[in-house]
Design an enzyme around this catalytic site. Structure first.
Site, short mmCIF file in Angstrom:
data_model
loop_
_atom_site.label_atom_id
_atom_site.label_comp_id
_atom_site.label_asym_id
_atom_site.label_seq_id
_atom_site.Cartn_x
_atom_site.Cartn_y
_atom_site.Cartn_z
N ARG A 144 15.57 29.74 -13.14
CA ARG A 144 14.96 31.08 -13.22
C ARG A 144 14.62 31.42 -14.66
NH1 ARG A 144 18.35 33.31 -10.42
NH2 ARG A 144 17.16 33.20 -8.48
N GLY B 152 22.10 40.48 -8.67
CA GLY B 152 22.24 39.42 -9.66
C GLY B 152 20.91 39.02 -10.25
N LYS B 153 19.91 38.89 -9.39
CA LYS B 153 18.57 38.54 -9.87
C LYS B 153 17.99 39.65 -10.74
CE LYS B 153 16.91 35.48 -6.18
NZ LYS B 153 15.82 35.28 -5.19
N TYR C 235 24.61 30.07 -5.01
CA TYR C 235 25.26 28.75 -5.00
C TYR C 235 25.81 28.36 -6.37
CZ TYR C 235 22.86 28.22 -0.51
OH TYR C 235 22.43 28.39 0.78
N ASP C 236 25.78 29.28 -7.33
CA ASP C 236 26.22 28.98 -8.69
C ASP C 236 27.62 28.36 -8.77
OD1 ASP C 236 23.81 29.92 -9.52
OD2 ASP C 236 24.58 31.70 -10.55
N ASP D 135 11.01 33.40 -5.72
CA ASP D 135 11.68 32.74 -4.59
C ASP D 135 12.37 31.52 -5.18
OD1 ASP D 135 12.50 32.45 -1.93
OD2 ASP D 135 10.96 30.96 -1.57
#
Length: 212
Positions: free
Chosen positions: A191, A11-12, A164-165, A74
């Site tokens: 982010r 996802g990131k 946690y979205d 992070d």
């Protein structure tokens, strides 16, 4: 400049690729594209108490390992009713030993909901925090941090997102991060804000200055 995205979170990786795509002169590559195998020592790199220190530690580790400029982040959720927890422990918040990826996300969300079960709605405020760092093999470094305010819901609502979205609700949007389309999420997320600040920094870095 070839820039390694130093994360194994799919996802990131997707978000970072999308946000940095517009930075001129930067070729973004991932760990999987370079066939860099996962190592147990990676889990020990992020051993610090701040997001900035952890992001820098990871960026330094992969810059040294690959000889490329490495970008690492992070991030986590800081819940006021829990004294700022889970904070830098967000990724491994739930007390489970064998969960990874989506299973870990689900366990973390269940654990957070459980801990906040008796907390009234007006005290469920929280913020997402993200520190993004770029480290060059030559020793140069840059770090930027972004935040986003919200509240933690009592049950998840999601069709997109990760982590946690599904629980992180934005009042101004009237929906959770798990319900917000990717393009809009990039505009307002912790982010997205940190990465845009990094993108501005990278746009002003000459390759010879960055040691890339």
């Amino acid at each position: 400049m070839k820039l390694l995205v130093a994360t194994r979170n799919a996802g990131k990786v997707k978000e970072i690729h999308e946000i940095l795509a517009a930075v001129p002169g930067v070729e973004v590559v991932g760990l999987a594209e370079l066939n860099i195998p996962e190592s147990p020592e990676e889990d020990d790199v992020e051993a610090f108490d701040t997001f900035e220190e952890n992001a820098l530690a990871k960026a330094r580790y992969f810059a040294a390992k690959t000889g490329l400029a490495a970008l690492a982040d992070d991030s986590g959720i800081c819940v006021d009713a829990l004294g700022g927890a889970p904070g830098v422990r967000s990724r491994r918040f739930a007390p489970v030993d064998d969960a990874r990826g989506e299973r870990q996300d689900q366990a973390n969300n269940r654990h957070l909901v459980h801990l906040l079960a008796d907390v009234p709605d007006e005290r469920r405020t929280a913020r997402y925090v993200c520190a993004v760092a770029v480290a060059w093999p030559g020793g140069d470094e840059v770090v930027r941090t972004g935040t986003c305010e919200g509240v933690v819901l009592r049950e998840p609502r999601a069709s997109e997102g990760f982590g946690y979205d599904p629980l992180f609700y934005i009042d101004d949007e009237g929906r959770t991060f798990g319900e917000i389309p990717a393009g809009r999420k990039h505009e307002i997320s912790h982010r997205g804000r940190a990465l845009r600040a990094i993108a501005e920094a990278l746009a002003g870095v000459d390759e010879s200055e960055g040691g890339a």
